[in-house]
Design a protein around this motif. Sequence first.
Motif, PDB file in Angstrom:
ATOM      1  N   PRO A  51       0.796  -1.226   0.000  1.00 25.93           N
ATOM      2  CA  PRO A  51       0.000   0.000   0.000  1.00 25.93           C
ATOM      3  C   PRO A  51       0.833   1.284   0.000  1.00 25.93           C
ATOM      4  O   PRO A  51       0.493   2.238   0.647  1.00 25.93           O
ATOM      5  CB  PRO A  51      -0.807  -0.137   1.293  1.00 25.93           C
ATOM      6  N   PHE A  52       1.947   1.301  -0.690  1.00 27.75           N
ATOM      7  CA  PHE A  52       2.790   2.471  -0.769  1.00 27.75           C
ATOM      8  C   PHE A  52       2.934   2.896  -2.221  1.00 27.75           C
ATOM      9  O   PHE A  52       2.849   2.078  -3.120  1.00 27.75           O
ATOM     10  CB  PHE A  52       4.192   2.177  -0.230  1.00 27.75           C
ATOM     11  N   VAL A  53       3.181   4.151  -2.438  1.00 26.22           N
ATOM     12  CA  VAL A  53       3.494   4.632  -3.778  1.00 26.22           C
ATOM     13  C   VAL A  53       5.005   4.529  -3.936  1.00 26.22           C
ATOM     14  O   VAL A  53       5.760   5.063  -3.139  1.00 26.22           O
ATOM     15  CB  VAL A  53       3.009   6.079  -3.976  1.00 26.22           C
ATOM     16  N   ARG A  54       5.431   3.829  -4.978  1.00 30.01           N
ATOM     17  CA  ARG A  54       6.851   3.567  -5.166  1.00 30.01           C
ATOM     18  C   ARG A  54       7.594   4.829  -5.565  1.00 30.01           C
ATOM     19  O   ARG A  54       7.064   5.721  -6.202  1.00 30.01           O
ATOM     20  CB  ARG A  54       7.063   2.497  -6.242  1.00 30.01           C
ATOM     21  N   ALA A  55       8.871   4.858  -5.212  1.00 31.80           N
ATOM     22  CA  ALA A  55       9.726   5.991  -5.536  1.00 31.80           C
ATOM     23  C   ALA A  55      10.175   5.922  -6.986  1.00 31.80           C
ATOM     24  O   ALA A  55      10.324   4.849  -7.553  1.00 31.80           O
ATOM     25  CB  ALA A  55      10.940   5.982  -4.617  1.00 31.80           C
ATOM     26  N   SER A  56      10.405   7.068  -7.577  1.00 34.41           N
ATOM     27  CA  SER A  56      10.884   7.104  -8.955  1.00 34.41           C
ATOM     28  C   SER A  56      12.388   6.845  -8.977  1.00 34.41           C
ATOM     29  O   SER A  56      13.082   7.033  -7.976  1.00 34.41           O
ATOM     30  CB  SER A  56      10.577   8.455  -9.582  1.00 34.41           C
ATOM     31  N   LEU A  57      12.872   6.402 -10.114  1.00 34.89           N
ATOM     32  CA  LEU A  57      14.306   6.171 -10.253  1.00 34.89           C
ATOM     33  C   LEU A  57      15.072   7.485 -10.194  1.00 34.89           C
ATOM     34  O   LEU A  57      16.205   7.528  -9.721  1.00 34.89           O
ATOM     35  CB  LEU A  57      14.609   5.424 -11.550  1.00 34.89           C
ATOM     36  N   GLY A  58      14.479   8.569 -10.661  1.00 35.99           N
ATOM     37  CA  GLY A  58      15.128   9.877 -10.596  1.00 35.99           C
ATOM     38  C   GLY A  58      15.344  10.338  -9.163  1.00 35.99           C
ATOM     39  O   GLY A  58      16.412  10.847  -8.819  1.00 35.99           O
ATOM     40  N   ALA A  59      14.332  10.163  -8.326  1.00 42.27           N
ATOM     41  CA  ALA A  59      14.463  10.546  -6.917  1.00 42.27           C
ATOM     42  C   ALA A  59      15.512   9.684  -6.216  1.00 42.27           C
ATOM     43  O   ALA A  59      16.275  10.176  -5.385  1.00 42.27           O
ATOM     44  CB  ALA A  59      13.119  10.424  -6.209  1.00 42.27           C
ATOM     45  N   ARG A  60      15.557   8.394  -6.565  1.00 42.98           N
ATOM     46  CA  ARG A  60      16.567   7.516  -5.977  1.00 42.98           C
ATOM     47  C   ARG A  60      17.975   7.923  -6.406  1.00 42.98           C
ATOM     48  O   ARG A  60      18.910   7.868  -5.618  1.00 42.98           O
ATOM     49  CB  ARG A  60      16.312   6.061  -6.383  1.00 42.98           C
ATOM     50  N   THR A  61      18.119   8.354  -7.653  1.00 42.28           N
ATOM     51  CA  THR A  61      19.425   8.773  -8.148  1.00 42.28           C
ATOM     52  C   THR A  61      19.896  10.034  -7.442  1.00 42.28           C
ATOM     53  O   THR A  61      21.053  10.122  -7.005  1.00 42.28           O
ATOM     54  CB  THR A  61      19.368   9.007  -9.670  1.00 42.28           C
ATOM     55  N   VAL A  62      19.022  11.013  -7.317  1.00 39.97           N
ATOM     56  CA  VAL A  62      19.387  12.251  -6.627  1.00 39.97           C
ATOM     57  C   VAL A  62      19.705  11.958  -5.162  1.00 39.97           C
ATOM     58  O   VAL A  62      20.660  12.518  -4.598  1.00 39.97           O
ATOM     59  CB  VAL A  62      18.276  13.311  -6.767  1.00 39.97           C
ATOM     60  N   ALA A  63      18.943  11.081  -4.531  1.00 41.53           N
ATOM     61  CA  ALA A  63      19.214  10.712  -3.144  1.00 41.53           C
ATOM     62  C   ALA A  63      20.596  10.079  -3.013  1.00 41.53           C
ATOM     63  O   ALA A  63      21.329  10.381  -2.068  1.00 41.53           O
ATOM     64  CB  ALA A  63      18.142   9.748  -2.641  1.00 41.53           C
ATOM     65  N   TYR A  64      20.972   9.229  -3.969  1.00 39.02           N
ATOM     66  CA  TYR A  64      22.292   8.616  -3.907  1.00 39.02           C
ATOM     67  C   TYR A  64      23.387   9.652  -4.123  1.00 39.02           C
ATOM     68  O   TYR A  64      24.422   9.612  -3.454  1.00 39.02           O
ATOM     69  CB  TYR A  64      22.434   7.480  -4.918  1.00 39.02           C
ATOM     70  N   LEU A  65      23.186  10.589  -5.033  1.00 39.05           N
ATOM     71  CA  LEU A  65      24.190  11.633  -5.247  1.00 39.05           C
ATOM     72  C   LEU A  65      24.377  12.470  -3.984  1.00 39.05           C
ATOM     73  O   LEU A  65      25.501  12.858  -3.637  1.00 39.05           O
ATOM     74  CB  LEU A  65      23.800  12.505  -6.434  1.00 39.05           C
ATOM     75  N   LEU A  66      23.297  12.753  -3.271  1.00 37.66           N
ATOM     76  CA  LEU A  66      23.408  13.440  -1.986  1.00 37.66           C
ATOM     77  C   LEU A  66      24.124  12.562  -0.962  1.00 37.66           C
ATOM     78  O   LEU A  66      24.949  13.050  -0.170  1.00 37.66           O
ATOM     79  CB  LEU A  66      22.022  13.828  -1.473  1.00 37.66           C
ATOM     80  N   ASP A  67      23.807  11.270  -0.979  1.00 37.91           N
ATOM     81  CA  ASP A  67      24.434  10.356  -0.028  1.00 37.91           C
ATOM     82  C   ASP A  67      25.937  10.236  -0.237  1.00 37.91           C
ATOM     83  O   ASP A  67      26.671   9.975   0.717  1.00 37.91           O
ATOM     84  CB  ASP A  67      23.791   8.966  -0.103  1.00 37.91           C
ATOM     85  N   ILE A  68      26.399  10.423  -1.470  1.00 37.60           N
ATOM     86  CA  ILE A  68      27.846  10.388  -1.701  1.00 37.60           C
ATOM     87  C   ILE A  68      28.536  11.444  -0.844  1.00 37.60           C
ATOM     88  O   ILE A  68      29.590  11.193  -0.251  1.00 37.60           O
ATOM     89  CB  ILE A  68      28.163  10.590  -3.202  1.00 37.60           C
ATOM     90  N   LEU A  69      27.930  12.626  -0.748  1.00 42.84           N
ATOM     91  CA  LEU A  69      28.492  13.688   0.095  1.00 42.84           C
ATOM     92  C   LEU A  69      28.496  13.292   1.564  1.00 42.84           C
ATOM     93  O   LEU A  69      29.473  13.511   2.283  1.00 42.84           O
ATOM     94  CB  LEU A  69      27.706  14.983  -0.104  1.00 42.84           C
ATOM     95  N   PHE A  70      27.406  12.690   2.021  1.00 43.20           N
ATOM     96  CA  PHE A  70      27.324  12.285   3.419  1.00 43.20           C
ATOM     97  C   PHE A  70      28.274  11.120   3.719  1.00 43.20           C
ATOM     98  O   PHE A  70      28.835  11.041   4.809  1.00 43.20           O
ATOM     99  CB  PHE A  70      25.881  11.932   3.799  1.00 43.20           C
ATOM    100  N   ILE A  71      28.450  10.223   2.765  1.00 42.98           N
ATOM    101  CA  ILE A  71      29.393   9.120   2.946  1.00 42.98           C
ATOM    102  C   ILE A  71      30.818   9.664   3.030  1.00 42.98           C
ATOM    103  O   ILE A  71      31.629   9.188   3.825  1.00 42.98           O
ATOM    104  CB  ILE A  71      29.252   8.074   1.818  1.00 42.98           C
ATOM    105  N   PHE A  72      31.124  10.677   2.232  1.00 45.28           N
ATOM    106  CA  PHE A  72      32.441  11.312   2.304  1.00 45.28           C
ATOM    107  C   PHE A  72      32.669  11.901   3.690  1.00 45.28           C
ATOM    108  O   PHE A  72      33.725  11.713   4.295  1.00 45.28           O
ATOM    109  CB  PHE A  72      32.569  12.393   1.227  1.00 45.28           C
ATOM    110  N   GLY A  73      31.678  12.612   4.225  1.00 49.07           N
ATOM    111  CA  GLY A  73      31.784  13.164   5.579  1.00 49.07           C
ATOM    112  C   GLY A  73      31.893  12.084   6.638  1.00 49.07           C
ATOM    113  O   GLY A  73      32.689  12.202   7.587  1.00 49.07           O
ATOM    114  N   PHE A  74      31.106  11.017   6.498  1.00 47.43           N
ATOM    115  CA  PHE A  74      31.164   9.892   7.435  1.00 47.43           C
ATOM    116  C   PHE A  74      32.539   9.238   7.406  1.00 47.43           C
ATOM    117  O   PHE A  74      33.106   8.914   8.445  1.00 47.43           O
ATOM    118  CB  PHE A  74      30.072   8.873   7.085  1.00 47.43           C
TER     119      PHE A  74
END
Length: 162
Positions: free
Chosen positions: A24-47
């Motif tokens: 019962p959830f609306v699935r995420a788009s591949l574009g949103a997942r890609t942008v989220a991963y690009l943001l996560d690269i920055l956070f992984i660098f900081g981590f």
Amino acid sequence: MQNPQPGYAERFEAPHYAASLPIPFVRASLGARTVAYLLDILFIFGFTALLTLLITVIGVVTFGLGWTLFAILPASGVIYSAITVGGSKQSTIGQRLMGLRVVAPERGGSVDFITAAVHALLFYVAVSTFLLWCLDLAFGLMRSDRRLGHDLLLGLAVVHAR
């Protein structure tokens, strides 16, 4: 469909376009997942930078013995994902910023620490190999629920957070 207010487009309710989805959830788009991963690269660098600083201090305090912990730095992305996705928010910081979260619909919704780590590990293995990455992405492009290959292997789904 509802009658729109003047100046607004027609609104499509979830049953019209997501009726075939098994959860019962609306699935995420591949574009949103890609942008989220690009943001996560920055956070992984900081981590990774924080982890490096912590290991350096531990190494100095233990007269060099703690520097063996530098061996875990290549896995910092997997550790980051395991801590954040396996936590109470069920999403990495980048996914939170994009309004996404990871769920395990077949197992009651929540994702545990080990499953989150394996999910990240499978993603990084797929990304590091061009053919596996293409195959993983092909699943997401061909399926209406936009689940990638590593999502299907573990029974997970990335959905919009509500």
